[in-house]
Write a protein that holds these residues in place. Structure first.
Motif, PDB file in Angstrom:
ATOM      1  N   THR A   1       0.799  -1.223   0.000  1.00 60.12           N
ATOM      2  CA  THR A   1       0.000   0.000   0.000  1.00 60.12           C
ATOM      3  C   THR A   1       0.832   1.274   0.000  1.00 60.12           C
ATOM      4  OG1 THR A   1      -1.783  -1.150   1.140  1.00 60.12           O
ATOM      5  CG2 THR A   1      -1.850   1.250   1.161  1.00 60.12           C
ATOM      6  N   TYR A   2       1.746   1.420   0.936  1.00 59.02           N
ATOM      7  CA  TYR A   2       2.517   2.659   1.051  1.00 59.02           C
ATOM      8  C   TYR A   2       3.284   2.937  -0.245  1.00 59.02           C
ATOM      9  CZ  TYR A   2       5.802   6.176   2.703  1.00 59.02           C
ATOM     10  OH  TYR A   2       6.541   7.323   2.839  1.00 59.02           O
ATOM     11  N   GLY A   3       4.015   1.961  -0.715  1.00 53.61           N
ATOM     12  CA  GLY A   3       4.833   2.139  -1.918  1.00 53.61           C
ATOM     13  C   GLY A   3       4.015   2.420  -3.162  1.00 53.61           C
TER      14      GLY A   3
ATOM     15  N   ARG B   1      -4.382  -2.141   9.853  1.00 52.72           N
ATOM     16  CA  ARG B   1      -4.248  -0.758  10.308  1.00 52.72           C
ATOM     17  C   ARG B   1      -2.936  -0.149   9.831  1.00 52.72           C
ATOM     18  NH1 ARG B   1      -3.957  -1.669  15.193  1.00 52.72           N
ATOM     19  NH2 ARG B   1      -1.702  -1.581  15.278  1.00 52.72           N
ATOM     20  N   LYS B   2      -1.848  -0.861  10.058  1.00 52.79           N
ATOM     21  CA  LYS B   2      -0.524  -0.347   9.693  1.00 52.79           C
ATOM     22  C   LYS B   2      -0.380  -0.196   8.188  1.00 52.79           C
ATOM     23  CE  LYS B   2       4.200  -2.045   9.507  1.00 52.79           C
ATOM     24  NZ  LYS B   2       5.100  -3.113   9.938  1.00 52.79           N
ATOM     25  N   HIS B   3      -0.585  -1.257   7.455  1.00 53.51           N
ATOM     26  CA  HIS B   3      -0.285  -1.245   6.022  1.00 53.51           C
ATOM     27  C   HIS B   3      -1.376  -0.606   5.172  1.00 53.51           C
ATOM     28  CE1 HIS B   3       3.355  -3.502   6.542  1.00 53.51           C
ATOM     29  NE2 HIS B   3       2.699  -4.419   7.225  1.00 53.51           N
ATOM     30  N   ALA B   4      -2.606  -1.061   5.302  1.00 55.65           N
ATOM     31  CA  ALA B   4      -3.661  -0.619   4.394  1.00 55.65           C
ATOM     32  C   ALA B   4      -4.189   0.768   4.738  1.00 55.65           C
ATOM     33  CB  ALA B   4      -4.802  -1.631   4.394  1.00 55.65           C
ATOM     34  N   LEU B   5      -4.435   1.036   6.013  1.00 59.59           N
ATOM     35  CA  LEU B   5      -5.014   2.323   6.402  1.00 59.59           C
ATOM     36  C   LEU B   5      -3.947   3.410   6.528  1.00 59.59           C
ATOM     37  CD1 LEU B   5      -7.410   4.033   7.299  1.00 59.59           C
ATOM     38  CD2 LEU B   5      -7.107   3.113   9.618  1.00 59.59           C
ATOM     39  N   TRP B   6      -3.039   3.235   7.470  1.00 60.33           N
ATOM     40  CA  TRP B   6      -2.026   4.270   7.696  1.00 60.33           C
ATOM     41  C   TRP B   6      -0.995   4.291   6.569  1.00 60.33           C
ATOM     42  CZ3 TRP B   6      -1.695   8.023  11.539  1.00 60.33           C
ATOM     43  CH2 TRP B   6      -2.752   8.012  12.449  1.00 60.33           C
ATOM     44  N   GLY B   7      -0.730   3.168   5.935  1.00 56.03           N
ATOM     45  CA  GLY B   7       0.189   3.151   4.793  1.00 56.03           C
ATOM     46  C   GLY B   7      -0.306   4.035   3.666  1.00 56.03           C
TER      47      GLY B   7
ATOM     48  N   LEU C   1      -2.605   6.599   3.963  1.00 56.65           N
ATOM     49  CA  LEU C   1      -2.675   7.991   4.405  1.00 56.65           C
ATOM     50  C   LEU C   1      -1.297   8.624   4.572  1.00 56.65           C
ATOM     51  CD1 LEU C   1      -5.599   7.530   6.942  1.00 56.65           C
ATOM     52  CD2 LEU C   1      -5.703   8.697   4.719  1.00 56.65           C
ATOM     53  N   MET C   2      -0.348   7.882   5.111  1.00 59.61           N
ATOM     54  CA  MET C   2       0.999   8.436   5.320  1.00 59.61           C
ATOM     55  C   MET C   2       1.756   8.619   4.004  1.00 59.61           C
ATOM     56  SD  MET C   2       1.336   9.282   8.454  1.00 59.61           S
ATOM     57  CE  MET C   2       3.093   9.597   8.564  1.00 59.61           C
ATOM     58  N   ALA C   3       1.292   8.000   2.938  1.00 58.84           N
ATOM     59  CA  ALA C   3       1.875   8.223   1.608  1.00 58.84           C
ATOM     60  C   ALA C   3       1.160   9.366   0.890  1.00 58.84           C
ATOM     61  CB  ALA C   3       1.798   6.947   0.779  1.00 58.84           C
ATOM     62  N   GLY C   4       0.192  10.008   1.571  1.00 59.11           N
ATOM     63  CA  GLY C   4      -0.560  11.097   0.971  1.00 59.11           C
ATOM     64  C   GLY C   4      -1.820  10.644   0.276  1.00 59.11           C
ATOM     65  N   GLY C   5      -2.207   9.404   0.501  1.00 55.88           N
ATOM     66  CA  GLY C   5      -3.387   8.845  -0.149  1.00 55.88           C
ATOM     67  C   GLY C   5      -4.695   9.375   0.408  1.00 55.88           C
TER      68      GLY C   5
ATOM     69  N   PHE D   1      -7.368  11.961  13.503  1.00 58.37           N
ATOM     70  CA  PHE D   1      -5.979  12.406  13.557  1.00 58.37           C
ATOM     71  C   PHE D   1      -5.643  13.317  12.372  1.00 58.37           C
ATOM     72  CE2 PHE D   1      -1.537  11.886  12.309  1.00 58.37           C
ATOM     73  CZ  PHE D   1      -0.888  12.263  13.474  1.00 58.37           C
ATOM     74  N   PHE D   2      -5.956  12.863  11.172  1.00 59.14           N
ATOM     75  CA  PHE D   2      -5.584  13.616   9.979  1.00 59.14           C
ATOM     76  C   PHE D   2      -6.388  14.908   9.824  1.00 59.14           C
ATOM     77  CE2 PHE D   2      -3.482   9.660   9.037  1.00 59.14           C
ATOM     78  CZ  PHE D   2      -2.276  10.114   8.532  1.00 59.14           C
TER      79      PHE D   2
END
Length: 188
Positions: free
Chosen positions: A31-33, A76-82, A84-88, A125-126
């Motif tokens: 997800t993040y990448g 939570r870590k990969h799909a959700l926050w991954g 959002l933290m990549a700007g998604g 949070f966001f």
């Protein structure tokens, strides 16, 4: 196009009529990448996309019921926050195939109550950040495993997994550091 993203999306990047994809990923760890990749590629072509995450895999898992995975750490870590933290732009949840209350026969949406709470915590949070003005700032955090989104000199959001062996380097200035628990929410 989970296995054909590059060949399909490359042809669409820069098209003024396309606002972005909702990625279907066979492995949530991508997800993040992938989110980062398509945001950058579209920005480079003159029209930055909104990149969502849709139907995370593997398809037999998705978001399993709370009774099977009471913490949903990977999702939570990969799909959700991954994403959002990549700007998604966020995630849509697949309930998997063959799980109790799966995509085909879900009769009890409370079966994923913990994941709904964790999704709400991420949104809360966001909403407190200048999210639309933030970009990935990979050089801010070293050591350990973490992602950083920043509006340089103003706001920095770091998602650490786990929060050990990290070093955060910010430009000179005064900052207030706050912790936020993505599992429990609350005031950061």
């Amino acid at each position: 196009f989970p296995s054909e993203r590059d060949e399909v999306y490359e042809a669409m990047v820069g098209d003024p009529n396309i606002d972005g994809p909702s990625l279907q990923l066979g492995h949530m760890e991508e997800t993040y990448g992938e989110t980062k990749k398509w945001i950058a590629a579209s920005r480079d072509k003159g029209k930055q996309w909104f990149v969502c995450n849709d139907e995370i895999g593997p398809a037999r898992e998705g978001v399993v019921p709370d009774s099977i995975d009471p913490e949903h750490n990977g999702v939570r870590k990969h799909a959700l926050w991954g994403n959002l933290m990549a700007g998604g732009s966020g995630a849509e949840w697949l309930f998997g195939v063959g799980n109790p209350h799966d995509d085909v026969d879900c009769e009890d949406w409370r079966s994923r109550d913990v994941m709904w709470d964790q999704t709400r915590h991420a949104l809360e949070f966001f909403k407190r950040l200048p999210f639309s003005q933030m970009e990935i700032a990979a050089d801010v955090v070293t050591g350990g495993e973490a992602w950083c989104l920043a509006k340089p000199g103003e706001a920095y959001a770091v998602y650490a997994y786990p929060a050990t062996n990290l070093s955060v380097t910010l430009p000179e200035g005064q900052y207030r550091a706050r912790w936020y628990n993505p599992r429990e929410g609350g005031e950061p």
